[in-house]
Design a protein around this motif. Sequence first.
Motif, PDB file in Angstrom:
ATOM      1  N   ALA A 104       0.833  -1.204   0.000  1.00 27.66           N
ATOM      2  CA  ALA A 104       0.000   0.000   0.000  1.00 27.66           C
ATOM      3  C   ALA A 104       0.868   1.255   0.000  1.00 27.66           C
ATOM      4  O   ALA A 104       0.576   2.235  -0.706  1.00 27.66           O
ATOM      5  N   LYS A 105       1.952   1.229   0.781  1.00 22.34           N
ATOM      6  CA  LYS A 105       2.870   2.377   0.803  1.00 22.34           C
ATOM      7  C   LYS A 105       3.509   2.595  -0.566  1.00 22.34           C
ATOM      8  O   LYS A 105       3.654   3.727  -1.028  1.00 22.34           O
ATOM      9  N   ILE A 106       3.899   1.495  -1.199  1.00 23.61           N
ATOM     10  CA  ILE A 106       4.527   1.591  -2.525  1.00 23.61           C
ATOM     11  C   ILE A 106       3.555   2.224  -3.522  1.00 23.61           C
ATOM     12  O   ILE A 106       3.911   3.136  -4.270  1.00 23.61           O
ATOM     13  N   HIS A 138      -1.126   4.366  10.295  1.00 25.91           N
ATOM     14  CA  HIS A 138      -1.090   4.572   8.843  1.00 25.91           C
ATOM     15  C   HIS A 138      -2.078   5.674   8.469  1.00 25.91           C
ATOM     16  O   HIS A 138      -3.111   5.431   7.839  1.00 25.91           O
ATOM     17  N   PRO A 139      -1.789   6.913   8.843  1.00 29.63           N
ATOM     18  CA  PRO A 139      -2.747   8.010   8.669  1.00 29.63           C
ATOM     19  C   PRO A 139      -3.029   8.360   7.208  1.00 29.63           C
ATOM     20  O   PRO A 139      -4.018   9.059   6.939  1.00 29.63           O
ATOM     21  N   LEU A 140      -2.218   7.892   6.278  1.00 30.18           N
ATOM     22  CA  LEU A 140      -2.425   8.224   4.867  1.00 30.18           C
ATOM     23  C   LEU A 140      -3.475   7.330   4.205  1.00 30.18           C
ATOM     24  O   LEU A 140      -3.895   7.599   3.087  1.00 30.18           O
ATOM     25  N   PHE A 141      -3.877   6.264   4.896  1.00 27.26           N
ATOM     26  CA  PHE A 141      -4.835   5.322   4.321  1.00 27.26           C
ATOM     27  C   PHE A 141      -6.183   5.414   5.034  1.00 27.26           C
ATOM     28  O   PHE A 141      -6.263   5.783   6.208  1.00 27.26           O
ATOM     29  N   ASN A 142      -7.241   5.017   4.313  1.00 27.04           N
ATOM     30  CA  ASN A 142      -8.559   4.849   4.925  1.00 27.04           C
ATOM     31  C   ASN A 142      -8.722   3.390   5.331  1.00 27.04           C
ATOM     32  O   ASN A 142      -8.354   2.493   4.571  1.00 27.04           O
ATOM     33  N   PHE A 143      -9.296   3.146   6.511  1.00 26.16           N
ATOM     34  CA  PHE A 143      -9.503   1.786   7.003  1.00 26.16           C
ATOM     35  C   PHE A 143     -10.990   1.543   7.254  1.00 26.16           C
ATOM     36  O   PHE A 143     -11.669   2.379   7.844  1.00 26.16           O
ATOM     37  N   LEU A 144     -11.480   0.394   6.807  1.00 28.33           N
ATOM     38  CA  LEU A 144     -12.863  -0.008   7.034  1.00 28.33           C
ATOM     39  C   LEU A 144     -12.876  -1.420   7.598  1.00 28.33           C
ATOM     40  O   LEU A 144     -12.277  -2.338   7.021  1.00 28.33           O
ATOM     41  N   GLU A 145     -13.559  -1.609   8.721  1.00 28.14           N
ATOM     42  CA  GLU A 145     -13.579  -2.911   9.391  1.00 28.14           C
ATOM     43  C   GLU A 145     -14.868  -3.670   9.067  1.00 28.14           C
ATOM     44  O   GLU A 145     -15.941  -3.078   9.007  1.00 28.14           O
ATOM     45  N   ILE A 146     -14.743  -4.987   8.844  1.00 25.22           N
ATOM     46  CA  ILE A 146     -15.905  -5.832   8.629  1.00 25.22           C
ATOM     47  C   ILE A 146     -15.925  -6.951   9.656  1.00 25.22           C
ATOM     48  O   ILE A 146     -14.880  -7.318  10.223  1.00 25.22           O
ATOM     49  N   PHE A 192       9.291  -5.883  -0.548  1.00 29.32           N
ATOM     50  CA  PHE A 192       8.491  -4.689  -0.303  1.00 29.32           C
ATOM     51  C   PHE A 192       9.136  -3.762   0.725  1.00 29.32           C
ATOM     52  O   PHE A 192       9.134  -2.542   0.568  1.00 29.32           O
ATOM     53  N   HIS A 193       9.657  -4.354   1.825  1.00 27.62           N
ATOM     54  CA  HIS A 193      10.125  -3.523   2.934  1.00 27.62           C
ATOM     55  C   HIS A 193      11.359  -2.707   2.575  1.00 27.62           C
ATOM     56  O   HIS A 193      11.714  -1.771   3.294  1.00 27.62           O
ATOM     57  N   SER A 194      12.008  -3.028   1.440  1.00 31.16           N
ATOM     58  CA  SER A 194      13.223  -2.312   1.054  1.00 31.16           C
ATOM     59  C   SER A 194      12.943  -0.884   0.585  1.00 31.16           C
ATOM     60  O   SER A 194      13.856  -0.060   0.538  1.00 31.16           O
ATOM     61  N   TYR A 195      11.692  -0.584   0.242  1.00 35.29           N
ATOM     62  CA  TYR A 195      11.362   0.731  -0.302  1.00 35.29           C
ATOM     63  C   TYR A 195      11.119   1.779   0.774  1.00 35.29           C
ATOM     64  O   TYR A 195      11.227   2.973   0.523  1.00 35.29           O
ATOM     65  N   PHE A 196      10.752   1.317   1.985  1.00 40.66           N
ATOM     66  CA  PHE A 196      10.452   2.250   3.067  1.00 40.66           C
ATOM     67  C   PHE A 196      11.040   1.710   4.359  1.00 40.66           C
ATOM     68  O   PHE A 196      11.344   0.528   4.470  1.00 40.66           O
ATOM     69  N   SER A 197      11.169   2.590   5.348  1.00 37.54           N
ATOM     70  CA  SER A 197      11.624   2.150   6.662  1.00 37.54           C
ATOM     71  C   SER A 197      10.597   1.214   7.274  1.00 37.54           C
ATOM     72  O   SER A 197       9.473   1.101   6.800  1.00 37.54           O
TER      73      SER A 197
END
Length: 445
Positions: free
Chosen positions: A23-25, A48-56, A230-235
């Motif tokens: 998602a970050k990528i 993760h304040p940049l994303f919207n989260f919806l719970e089911i 994936f983890h190589s792109y961000f901390s």
Amino acid sequence: MEKRVIMFPLPLQGCINPMLQLAKILHSRGFSITVIHTRFNAPKASNHPLFNFLEIEDGVSEKEKDYNVMSLLAQINRNAESPFHDCLRKLLLQSQESEKISCLIDDCGWLFTQSVSESLNLPRLVLCTFKATFLNAYPIIPLLRTKGYLPVSDSEAEDSVLEFPPLRKRDLLRVIREDEVELGPFLRVTVETTMRSSGIIFMSCEELEKESLNIAKEIFKVPVFAVGPFHSYFSASSSSLFTQDETCVPWLDKQEDKSVIYVSLGSVVNVKESEFLEIAYGLYNSKQPFLWVVRPGLVQGVEWITLLSEELMSSLEEKGKIVKWAPQQEVLAHRAIGGFLTHNGWNSTLESICEGVPMICLPGGWDQMLNSRFVSDIWKVGIHLEGRIEREEIKKAVRLLMMENEGEKIRERMNVLKDEVAKSVKHGGSSFRSIETLATHILSL
């Protein structure tokens, strides 16, 4: 027009981390992100304040700590379909002219999402959180018994499995384990729905399994995108379901370079009481400093480290540190870490490779068996314990890796592999190019 991607991880630590890293990528490539997640093992949205989260709803108790993964997958696939359908339908209805929902990206362990996405006319991409080599074996695994590979006789235990290299016949029992009846239908549906998808995203790269990625294209006949690690792109991402003990980092700061063996068997693997004690004595007898993650629930029915006598605990504390959970990426990157005794989950294996830390392989089952064979037999960057959880074997492996010439040769090979994988995520590398292709593909859907 803003482009939004809907993401739906399986509620397992090893699946949530890669989904949020992906998602970050994608967010860095200009996509807005909405994460639909189950109530069980819900990720921490505040991290993760940049994303919207919806719970089911999912019908799984929050207090359910000791679960069989196959049973859990069956239960949430039964219970989550209707809530997921309703949630996704509402999102599509609410989307405005200024925003287009481009696609759904979900884990290949969800069996109903392809049908739901088709009913709502929304393209679906599949995220595979393990090696392409293992997904390619999904059509084969249900046939292993009919092909005569099972049961395994002692005389054939070390024989190779021609349809499933580099596994040996005795590895198969720990791939299938006790879930064989449920496993066949699960794998068949996964293969069929993946073949109907708009593509597969692998947490891997050409440098690690180029041939398998090409085979995946032939088997599933959909576009394949290898954009890992994936983890190589961000901390390090703050998506752990467990509270991390940060005190292990200042403790590592006091240790000598490459002197500490890091021990963690992941978020799901369980061991017997006797095996837990063998690991403890093996670490103590090795005389090497160690950082040992003992997850609550690692030993079923036992409250953390109560099995350790006061005398043994006192002896262990002289050389090492025991924590309930650790910030693994930060730990593996620390100068003091010289080796990793691991269950060889794909996340842990990739993180170890990316930091150049050689491994001692103690796989629990499923794809971990394949990962450990690649580590020990193909890449030759680790030592395989071959399921022997015995204090003398653990002691020997730790000392070989940390103190002997053979350990130094393993470390040299790991450094070469580390450099090759590091190139993949740099500008112009195979994974970097694949991300660009993936972004273009999503925009075309």
